[in-house]
Design a protein around this motif. Sequence first.
Motif: not given
Length: 78
Positions: A37-42, A45-54, A76-78
């Motif tokens: 979960r990352y904070w998107l300042p622009t 709000r918070f966005v929850r991303l599904t990411l690989s470790a890399r 992709g939809k964010v």
Amino acid sequence: MSAHCQLTGTAPVFGNNVSHSHRRTRRRWNPNIQHHRYWLPTENRFVRLTLSARAVKTVDKIGVEAAVARIRARGGKV
């Protein structure tokens, strides 16, 4: 949802298990997928991303704004 990365597009890879007697059975290698979960300042709000470790390391390097822009450029939809 299948195990794939939103940023890099990494998805499971398929192949064979090969036993000592050389019998082959199908198997799959899954990427190391994390939900972060990352904070998107622009967008304030918070966005929850599904990411690989890399990809988590890539987001740390380029920033969450640039990463979200890349995900949206891929359709992709964010």
